[in-house]
Design an enzyme around this catalytic site. Structure first.
Site: not given
Length: 218
Positions: A66-67
């Site tokens: 997840i960025s």
């Protein structure tokens, strides 16, 4: 086990996160509002819940992450999303970026290469009220049957700009994509002024997972 409660603590942590992003140079109020309103902790297992509002990337399985919130905010700011924009996201991943775009009023089509992540996110996002159109396949080739798109955002590092994606961009449309090698990519913003004229702008360097597919990394 995912927790779907959004407490005062979580809301306070989001306010702190948006202040951090503001200090790092994110000035687009619509982007900051979306991140402030959209619960990132919904995407974390309970063991990592305390880290949900740190400005860091975290693993989500299948070799993906997840960025980092700053990365999500930066790409979204460059995209200049307006309510109603028909938007193609390449690389659904956890679904967090798609949720931020949805909160901003975009009509989101999102494509994921990995079948496990596609299936997980396709089932999860509706549970938290995020309504986007999901596809599983080679994102480097886009979605020609749904084109043209007002906005295209690529959330994986590409070796070059896929020509197929440029073709699917509407006149006046914007694509944001990280391009480089497998370790580091430079963020590009491409504005399609005419069928033959593309305005290219270069921004900071980032590190994304590789874009897989025919016009990505083989």
């Amino acid at each position: 086990m995912l927790r779907l409660e959004d407490s005062y603590l979580h809301k306070g942590q989001r306010r702190n996160l948006t202040q951090t992003l503001r200090k790092k140079g994110i000035k687009d109020e619509a982007v900051l509002e979306a991140i402030n309103n959209f619960p990132r902790h919904f995407f974390f297992d309970s063991a990592l819940l305390s880290h949900a509002y740190e400005d860091k990337a975290f693993p989500i399985g299948e070799g993906q992450t997840i960025s980092q919130p700053y990365t999500v905010a930066f790409q979204t700011m460059l995209l200049n999303v307006k309510p109603g924009d028909k938007t193609l996201e390449i690389g659904t991943g956890s679904g967090y970026q798609a949720g931020v775009l949805y909160c901003m009023g975009a009509k989101v089509h999102t494509i994921e290469f990995n079948e496990v992540l596609y299936d997980r996110t396709r089932k999860f996002l509706p549970k938290i009220g995020v309504k986007v159109k999901h596809y599983c396949g080679d994102g480097s080739k886009g979605l020609p049957e749904q084109a043209p798109f007002d906005k295209i955002i690529v959330t994986a590092g590409a070796p070059t700009v896929p020509k197929t994606l440029l073709k699917q961009l509407a006149i006046g449309g914007v694509m944001v994509i990280p391009v480089g090698d497998r370790n580091t990519q430079q963020m590009l913003r491409l504005t399609k002024q005419t069928d033959k004229k593309i305005l290219k702008e270069n921004f900071d360097n980032f590190a994304f997972v590789p874009l897989l597919g025919e016009e990505g990394w083989q």
